[in-house]
Structure formats: C-alpha cells, structure tokens
Write a protein that holds these residues in place. Structure first.
Motif, PDB file in Angstrom:
ATOM      1  N   HIS A 260       4.995 -13.322   4.007  1.00 13.13           N
ATOM      2  CA  HIS A 260       5.784 -12.105   3.805  1.00 13.13           C
ATOM      3  C   HIS A 260       5.479 -11.430   2.476  1.00 13.13           C
ATOM      4  O   HIS A 260       6.160 -10.482   2.101  1.00 13.13           O
ATOM      5  CB  HIS A 260       7.282 -12.444   3.865  1.00 13.13           C
ATOM      6  N   ASN A 261       4.474 -11.915   1.759  1.00 12.85           N
ATOM      7  CA  ASN A 261       4.122 -11.365   0.449  1.00 12.85           C
ATOM      8  C   ASN A 261       3.180 -10.184   0.630  1.00 12.85           C
ATOM      9  O   ASN A 261       2.050 -10.344   1.121  1.00 12.85           O
ATOM     10  CB  ASN A 261       3.464 -12.458  -0.405  1.00 12.85           C
ATOM     11  N   ALA A 262       3.640  -8.989   0.257  1.00 16.03           N
ATOM     12  CA  ALA A 262       2.827  -7.786   0.448  1.00 16.03           C
ATOM     13  C   ALA A 262       1.540  -7.833  -0.354  1.00 16.03           C
ATOM     14  O   ALA A 262       0.489  -7.349   0.107  1.00 16.03           O
ATOM     15  CB  ALA A 262       3.636  -6.542   0.083  1.00 16.03           C
ATOM     16  N   ASN A 263       1.591  -8.417  -1.572  1.00 16.52           N
ATOM     17  CA  ASN A 263       0.372  -8.496  -2.398  1.00 16.52           C
ATOM     18  C   ASN A 263      -0.685  -9.378  -1.719  1.00 16.52           C
ATOM     19  O   ASN A 263      -1.882  -9.030  -1.694  1.00 16.52           O
ATOM     20  CB  ASN A 263       0.711  -9.052  -3.776  1.00 16.52           C
ATOM     21  N   GLN A 264      -0.240 -10.515  -1.172  1.00 18.99           N
ATOM     22  CA  GLN A 264      -1.178 -11.396  -0.490  1.00 18.99           C
ATOM     23  C   GLN A 264      -1.764 -10.724   0.751  1.00 18.99           C
ATOM     24  O   GLN A 264      -2.977 -10.807   1.012  1.00 18.99           O
ATOM     25  CB  GLN A 264      -0.468 -12.700  -0.113  1.00 18.99           C
ATOM     26  N   LEU A 265      -0.920 -10.041   1.500  1.00 14.80           N
ATOM     27  CA  LEU A 265      -1.413  -9.355   2.693  1.00 14.80           C
ATOM     28  C   LEU A 265      -2.391  -8.243   2.336  1.00 14.80           C
ATOM     29  O   LEU A 265      -3.392  -8.025   3.032  1.00 14.80           O
ATOM     30  CB  LEU A 265      -0.232  -8.801   3.492  1.00 14.80           C
ATOM     31  N   PHE A 266      -2.113  -7.538   1.254  1.00 17.92           N
ATOM     32  CA  PHE A 266      -3.030  -6.482   0.812  1.00 17.92           C
ATOM     33  C   PHE A 266      -4.391  -7.073   0.466  1.00 17.92           C
ATOM     34  O   PHE A 266      -5.437  -6.515   0.832  1.00 17.92           O
ATOM     35  CB  PHE A 266      -2.435  -5.749  -0.389  1.00 17.92           C
ATOM     36  N   ARG A 267      -4.409  -8.216  -0.259  1.00 16.50           N
ATOM     37  CA  ARG A 267      -5.682  -8.812  -0.623  1.00 16.50           C
ATOM     38  C   ARG A 267      -6.459  -9.265   0.614  1.00 16.50           C
ATOM     39  O   ARG A 267      -7.695  -9.121   0.684  1.00 16.50           O
ATOM     40  CB  ARG A 267      -5.439 -10.008  -1.556  1.00 16.50           C
ATOM     41  N   GLU A 268      -5.754  -9.771   1.603  1.00 19.31           N
ATOM     42  CA  GLU A 268      -6.433 -10.259   2.807  1.00 19.31           C
ATOM     43  C   GLU A 268      -7.094  -9.118   3.583  1.00 19.31           C
ATOM     44  O   GLU A 268      -8.245  -9.240   4.016  1.00 19.31           O
ATOM     45  CB  GLU A 268      -5.440 -11.004   3.690  1.00 19.31           C
ATOM     46  N   ILE A 269      -6.370  -8.023   3.780  1.00 16.93           N
ATOM     47  CA  ILE A 269      -6.984  -6.937   4.548  1.00 16.93           C
ATOM     48  C   ILE A 269      -7.990  -6.166   3.703  1.00 16.93           C
ATOM     49  O   ILE A 269      -8.933  -5.561   4.245  1.00 16.93           O
ATOM     50  CB  ILE A 269      -5.913  -5.989   5.123  1.00 16.93           C
ATOM     51  N   ALA A 270      -7.836  -6.161   2.373  1.00 18.51           N
ATOM     52  CA  ALA A 270      -8.841  -5.516   1.524  1.00 18.51           C
ATOM     53  C   ALA A 270     -10.177  -6.232   1.642  1.00 18.51           C
ATOM     54  O   ALA A 270     -11.243  -5.600   1.612  1.00 18.51           O
ATOM     55  CB  ALA A 270      -8.361  -5.493   0.073  1.00 18.51           C
ATOM     56  N   GLU A 271     -10.148  -7.563   1.793  1.00 21.09           N
ATOM     57  CA  GLU A 271     -11.387  -8.314   1.985  1.00 21.09           C
ATOM     58  C   GLU A 271     -12.056  -7.973   3.306  1.00 21.09           C
ATOM     59  O   GLU A 271     -13.263  -8.140   3.454  1.00 21.09           O
ATOM     60  CB  GLU A 271     -11.082  -9.815   1.936  1.00 21.09           C
ATOM     61  N   ARG A 272     -11.273  -7.491   4.252  1.00 17.63           N
ATOM     62  CA  ARG A 272     -11.825  -7.117   5.561  1.00 17.63           C
ATOM     63  C   ARG A 272     -12.147  -5.639   5.669  1.00 17.63           C
ATOM     64  O   ARG A 272     -12.420  -5.140   6.751  1.00 17.63           O
ATOM     65  CB  ARG A 272     -10.837  -7.519   6.664  1.00 17.63           C
ATOM     66  N   GLY A 273     -12.097  -4.923   4.543  1.00 22.55           N
ATOM     67  CA  GLY A 273     -12.547  -3.529   4.536  1.00 22.55           C
ATOM     68  C   GLY A 273     -11.464  -2.481   4.512  1.00 22.55           C
ATOM     69  O   GLY A 273     -11.745  -1.294   4.741  1.00 22.55           O
TER      70      GLY A 273
END
Length: 433
Positions: A260-273
C-alpha cells in the motif's frame, strides 16, 4: 528618392517604413510614405480567361471582401469591397472573356458566376470537396462509436504478466465497455451543462442569451442543444488515456497483494517504463484505499478524428501500428469499412480526374450503400453537380487564390488592421507577389 519611399512603403507599410527610411538617411514621416504608396497607379486589369474567386475577412465575423485572381498567370487582378453576387456580376460584366471560374462551394459566388458569365465553366475546388467528405466520414465514425467500444482491446500493463494474481481479487471481464468511473467530473459536467442548456432554451431564451447566462461560447451551446447526450458522453469517455492507465492493473494487483506504499509502487512501475509523475500514483493509490477506484481496464478506443485521419490518408503513409488499428476498426464496424472504400474510390476519381466518367456511379453507390452522413454529402453534390464534375475532371483549382488570400492576411496584419480598403487594394495589386 520618391521611388525608394514607394518601394519601402509597399514592402513594410507606413510606420515601419518611416523608421527604416530614417536608418537609410531619409527623414520621412509615415503619412508621406503612405501618400506616396497611394499615388502608385493600379495596373490595368488584363483579359482573364481562368478566374479564381475567394473571400477574405476585412473584420472577421463581420465584414468580408472578395479577391479575384488570374489562375493562369497566378496574379491577383482585383479586390471587391463586398462578398455579394451583385458585385461579382458587375465585375464580370465589365471584364468579358472569362471562360472558367474556380471557386469554393459558396452559393454567393455560384450565383454571381451564373448571372455574370452564364457561358463560363464553373469549377468547384477539390480541396473543399475533400474537406466536405472528411466531415462526412468523421460524422460516420461518431455515429458508430458504440460498436468500436465493444470491440476495443483493454490496455495491457507493461510487465503485468510478471505479477501473481491478486488473492481474493475479482478478474476483469472482457467484452463489455467500461462503466463510468465514480466521481468522473467531466461526465458529470457534461450532463449538467446539457440539462442547463435545454432548460433555458425551453424557457424561451435564445442561444445567444443562453450562452451569456451560462458563460459558455455560443458554439458550445449550439452543440449541447443539437447533439445527442449519449454521443457527447461517449466522446467524453473516449478521451486520450492518461499515462498511468496502462499501469493500473499492475497497481491494483500489487495493492491487493498487500503493498500500500505509494512510493514503492511508483518505483516499481517506473522501472517498467512509467513516464508519469509521482503525484499521479499517489492520487490513484488514494482511490484504491477509499474504494472509489475504477477497477475496470480502460479500453483503447480511437477517437473519430483518428479514424477519419486513417481513412482519408494514403495507406502508404500509415505506420504499421496505425494500419493494424485501422484493420481492427474495419472488422468491428461494417459501415466504417464501407465508408473507407467509398472514400478511397473518391480519392481515385480525384487523382485520375475522371469525374466526368465515374462520379455519377460513385454517387449512386453512396446513396445505396453509404452511411447517412455520406448520403448527405452525395446529395449535397447534386446541388452543384456541374461544378463538382468540372472540379474532378479539369486541371484548374483554387489553390492560387488561397495562396493570395494568405498574402492578403499578411499585408493586413502588417498594417495593424488600420489600412483603408483603398490602401489595401493598392498594396495587393501594385506590389508584385
């Protein structure tokens, strides 16, 4: 010195000409520059065989004038202070010998040419014919948006197949168009404005008064008053997808799996483009926490304008992705497939200049098999049939006139809109293009 002042005045106008002449060592006021320009003799109107006619704005939306060009020599021959059939009739009566008149679809110039030079061949401009056909194809795409939404493919999340299915999450159903997202402000505003416009019109207000009351543009009021609400809502739903839309399935899966951490989710999808901002991810995660997020996959629905562009452009100019998406559109909507075939046939007639031989058959096919907007276009051609056939058969067109209209606009802007019609006529006719 007089010739230099006249040349500078023709090139840049009165006030700029005065400034330029001071730099050249001649202290001349702007009124002197303009008086020298006005004293230039207007060239005598030559005998014109192929005449081009078009309008231009003296004051946009209020006052219009007429530009006449010799299409063979590609030079302007006169400016008329009005946009009326009578003024064109008078000019043609004073200048006999016109054999061909190139014009747009304006009924004013059609009537003037018919009365002033009844033996002349009128030629409808091909660009305007294509413009009218494009509008008919776009209306067809608007009318068949529902079947496009049913056949649309959901956006695929990059890397989403690498994530496990969310436990307890409901699978996303395919085949049906998505429902309206909760709290969609655009759709709510569209419904409210449509209701407000109809209510005021029912009370007896005019469209202009309705526009003033609601603070809207009169054209917007006219659209709300004449277009079906479902079409407007469908257009609002088919807006260009946001950058985060392809990554929403992945965010939903990760959220339901416990992240539920928005920062973690942002980093994950940023790695995918993901190319968007951190704030967009935070806002979407907030809707997931509150339970107001739209859990349906947003579907890629090409806009009517996109579809029209694919249909009207040459197939060789389309990319592989555009060709594939156009193929999907044609398979999902038979009426659009027919519209594409008819538009391609019209392009072929235009390129071959075979209007005399093929246009009648094409018009009959449209009336029998085409969509309602295309049938309206074909019926509209009947009202100006001879000029349309000539436009699709002869080499003449109004391109030269359109170019000189652009030049007139440049001269008007250079004069800051303060030049009289007499001075404008001198600047257009006395200076070589």
């Amino acid at each position: 010195m007089a010739r230099m002042v006249q040349t500078v005045g023709l090139a840049v106008g009165g006030r700029p000409g005065s400034r330029l002449l001071r730099q050249l060592g001649a202290a001349v006021e702007r009124t002197t520059v303009l008086s020298r320009v006005k004293a230039l003799p207007i060239p005598a109107t030559p005998r014109v065989r192929v005449l081009g006619v078009d309008e231009f704005a003296i004051r946009r939306g209020r006052t219009y004038a007429t530009l006449l060009c010799d299409v063979e020599t590609r030079r302007p021959v006169d400016l008329l202070p009005e946009r009326t059939a009578d003024s064109l009739v008078a000019w043609l009566a004073a200048h006999p010998g016109v054999e061909i008149i190139c014009r747009d679809r304006s009924s004013v110039y059609s009537e003037g040419a018919k009365r002033g030079a009844p033996s002349a061949t009128q030629v409808a401009d091909r660009w305007h014919l294509l413009q009218n056909l494009t509008a008919a194809v776009e209306k067809t795409a608007h009318a068949h948006r529902a079947c496009l939404r049913k056949a649309a493919e959901p956006l695929a999340a990059p890397g989403a197949d690498q994530e496990p299915d969310a436990p307890g999450g409901s699978p996303i159903e395919d085949g049906l168009p998505p429902s309206d997202p909760p709290g969609n402000q655009l759709l709510a505003r569209t419904r409210q404005r449509h209701a407000d416009v109809l209510e005021l019109l029912d009370q007896g207000h005019t469209m202009a008064a309705t526009a003033r009351i609601l603070g809207l543009d009169p054209r917007t009021v006219k659209r709300f008053a004449t277009e079906d609400l479902e079409n407007m809502l469908a257009s609002a739903r088919d807006r260009r997808p946001a950058k985060i839309d392809p990554f929403k399935p992945l965010l939903q899966a990760r959220f339901h799996s416990g992240c539920h951490n928005a920062n973690q989710l942002f980093r994950e999808i940023a790695e995918r483009g993901y190319p968007g901002s951190h704030q967009s991810v935070r806002r979407y995660v907030a809707t997931l926490r509150s339970g107001t997020a739209d859990l349906e996959e947003r579907r890629v629905v090409p806009s009517p304008r996109q579809i029209t562009g694919w249909i009207m452009r040459s197939p060789s100019s389309l990319s592989e992705d555009e060709q594939q998406r156009l193929k999907q559109v044609m398979e999902s909507c038979p009426d659009l497939s027919i519209a594409r075939e008819l538009a391609g046939d019209f392009h072929a007639i235009l390129r071959r200049r075979s209007g005399q031989a093929d246009l009648a058959d094409w018009s009959q096919q449209v009336l029998e098999h085409g969509s309602r907007p295309l049938q309206g276009f074909a019926a509209f051609l009947q009202n100006d049939w001879d000029a349309v056939v000539a436009g699709l058969s002869l080499p003449w067109n109004s391109g030269v006139v359109e170019g000189h209209v652009t030049r007139v606009k440049l001269i008007k802007r250079r004069c800051f809109g303060r030049a009289s019609f007499g001075l404008l006529r001198t600047l257009v006719l006395a200076q070589p293009p």
